[in-house]
Design a protein around this motif. Structure first.
Motif, PDB file in Angstrom:
ATOM      1  N   SER A   6       0.852  -1.180   0.000  1.00  0.00           N
ATOM      2  CA  SER A   6       0.000   0.000   0.000  1.00  0.00           C
ATOM      3  C   SER A   6       0.891   1.233   0.000  1.00  0.00           C
ATOM      4  O   SER A   6       2.081   1.157   0.270  1.00  0.00           O
ATOM      5  N   PHE A   7       0.324   2.379  -0.302  1.00  0.00           N
ATOM      6  CA  PHE A   7       1.089   3.610  -0.249  1.00  0.00           C
ATOM      7  C   PHE A   7       0.230   4.695   0.351  1.00  0.00           C
ATOM      8  O   PHE A   7      -0.968   4.519   0.556  1.00  0.00           O
ATOM      9  N   ASP A   8       0.878   5.806   0.679  1.00  0.00           N
ATOM     10  CA  ASP A   8       0.206   6.901   1.358  1.00  0.00           C
ATOM     11  C   ASP A   8      -1.065   7.293   0.612  1.00  0.00           C
ATOM     12  O   ASP A   8      -1.029   7.548  -0.596  1.00  0.00           O
ATOM     13  N   PRO A   9      -2.205   7.359   1.304  1.00  0.00           N
ATOM     14  CA  PRO A   9      -3.461   7.689   0.614  1.00  0.00           C
ATOM     15  C   PRO A   9      -3.472   9.079   0.000  1.00  0.00           C
ATOM     16  O   PRO A   9      -4.305   9.366  -0.859  1.00  0.00           O
ATOM     17  N   GLY A  10      -2.564   9.946   0.433  1.00  0.00           N
ATOM     18  CA  GLY A  10      -2.483  11.275  -0.164  1.00  0.00           C
ATOM     19  C   GLY A  10      -2.038  11.254  -1.610  1.00  0.00           C
ATOM     20  O   GLY A  10      -2.162  12.259  -2.309  1.00  0.00           O
ATOM     21  N   ARG A 277       0.544  18.731  -0.964  1.00  0.00           N
ATOM     22  CA  ARG A 277       0.095  17.454  -1.537  1.00  0.00           C
ATOM     23  C   ARG A 277       0.145  17.492  -3.062  1.00  0.00           C
ATOM     24  O   ARG A 277       0.578  16.525  -3.703  1.00  0.00           O
ATOM     25  N   THR A 320      -1.778   9.257  -8.954  1.00  0.00           N
ATOM     26  CA  THR A 320      -1.017  10.400  -8.454  1.00  0.00           C
ATOM     27  C   THR A 320      -1.479  11.703  -9.089  1.00  0.00           C
ATOM     28  O   THR A 320      -1.568  12.738  -8.427  1.00  0.00           O
TER      29      THR A 320
END
Length: 377
Positions: A6-10, A277, A320
């Protein structure tokens, strides 16, 4: 049990995370297989009732999409496990190969992702249009090389942002018209369909709302690269606007205020979190796009690795980019202008320049937003 990364939800959005979740990805494969079975029947190569039974089995979905995707790196293809899971009969995957299913599924998902991006861009365009109209005569110091230069207006600045956003709306719409079905079989020739191959491809494309190619693109990835580059350019614009807003909101300038994040050590500090962000996500998007543009060329009639990296890179490009767009939409929604600070820095109460350019951008905005294409099926 498989542990999924998983990766940062941002660095994604709820909508795009859902779109590229295992179930949605497997559903896209099944949409291809459903449409293919029906297209084969439409071309007179399969009995209609048998093809419909295959299509119905595909519409039923699978219970464990994660297992289907995991099987890819055991057998080399998710289609073997998918065929067993749906028990779809002899017309499942007829004449196709795995690349046909995966490439077409990628295009199906890309169409939905582009629609999500257009939603963010359109919302930003509306907000920037309002800011431009409201502040077209608001003096603001122009700054070149981060130094005070000559006065401009805040409305002129937002018009330049708006102009870029409109370009991306047009580009996103264009890219949606360029999404192409892939159906060529083992080496791209579509030999399983004989002289009816063209009819199968045309009907498959029509059923999926995609474009029918003149020739198989299984090793010609220029269209996919153009798609990724268009999305990455959009993310780069989000970073440009985000950087501008962060500078204008910075302590020495403080001409705008935006929704702020906090500091763990300085509670009085107001950090432009949405700009942060957007810039970070755009940088990640550039890296994901580079995974595609620097991948090995596709050798002969099936790539060794260069195709496979697309499976992870293209979803990351969209996720992204979507994060960058969502962040800037939120940032602009919260933006407040300090007219007094702008006027004092500009050192003038009026400015008669750039208004014809602003008017052209506003007119282009109205035209672009008024001609939104229908949602693709």
């Amino acid at each position: 049990m498989t542990v999924r990364p998983s990766f940062d939800p941002g660095f994604s959005t709820d909508a795009l995370t859902t779109l590229y979740a295992p179930r949605s990805r497997v559903d896209a494969l099944l949409r291809f297989e459903e449409a293919l079975a029906l297209a084969v029947a439409d071309a007179g190569l399969a009995p209609g009732d048998e093809a419909e039974a295959t299509a119905a089995a595909c519409r039923g979905g699978v219970d464990d999409p994660e297992r289907i995707l995991d099987s890819t790196w055991e057998t080399g293809t998710p289609v073997i496990a998918l065929r067993a899971a749906v028990e779809a009969g002899p017309w499942f995957h007829h004449g196709a190969t795995t690349q046909d299913a995966i490439d077409t599924a990628q295009m199906i998902l890309a169409g939905a992702a582009l629609e999500i991006l257009e939603g963010h861009l359109s919302a930003m365009a509306e907000r920037l249009r309002d800011l431009t109209r409201e502040h077209s005569h608001q003096p603001q110091m122009g700054r070149t090389f981060l130094q005070d230069a000559r006065p401009t207006t805040f409305g002129f600045r937002t018009a330049t942002w708006l102009d870029a956003v409109l370009d991306h709306i047009v580009d996103v719409r264009y890219q949606r018209t360029r999404l192409v079905v892939q159906l060529g079989g083992p080496v791209g020739t579509g030999d399983a369909y004989g002289e009816r191959g063209r009819a199968v491809i045309d009907t498959l494309a029509q059923r999926l709302g995609l474009r029918a190619p003149d020739v198989s693109w299984h090793t010609n990835r220029s269209g996919l690269l153009a798609l990724a580059q268009a999305v990455e350019r959009m993310a780069r614009t989000m970073a440009k606007i985000g950087s501008d807003v962060a500078l204008l909101a910075s302590s020495p300038i403080a001409e705008v205020a935006v929704r702020s994040g906090g500091s763990s050590s300085m509670p009085e500090k107001k950090n432009p979190i949405d700009s942060v962000r957007a810039v970070a996500a755009a940088s990640a998007c550039a890296g994901a796009a580079a995974m595609l543009t620097t991948a090995p060329p596709h050798q002969l009639d099936r790539a060794v690795g260069g195709w496979h990296v697309e499976w992870v890179a293209l979803p990351l490009v969209f996720q992204t980019a979507g994060a960058a767009a969502e962040a800037m939409e939120q940032c602009l929604d919260s933006l407040e202008v300090d007219a007094e600070a702008m006027g004092s820095h500009a050192g003038t109460n009026s400015l008669e320049a750039g208004f014809s350019q602003i008017d052209r951008v506003l007119a282009a905005c109205d035209e672009t937003l008024a001609h939104r294409p229908q949602r693709p099926r």
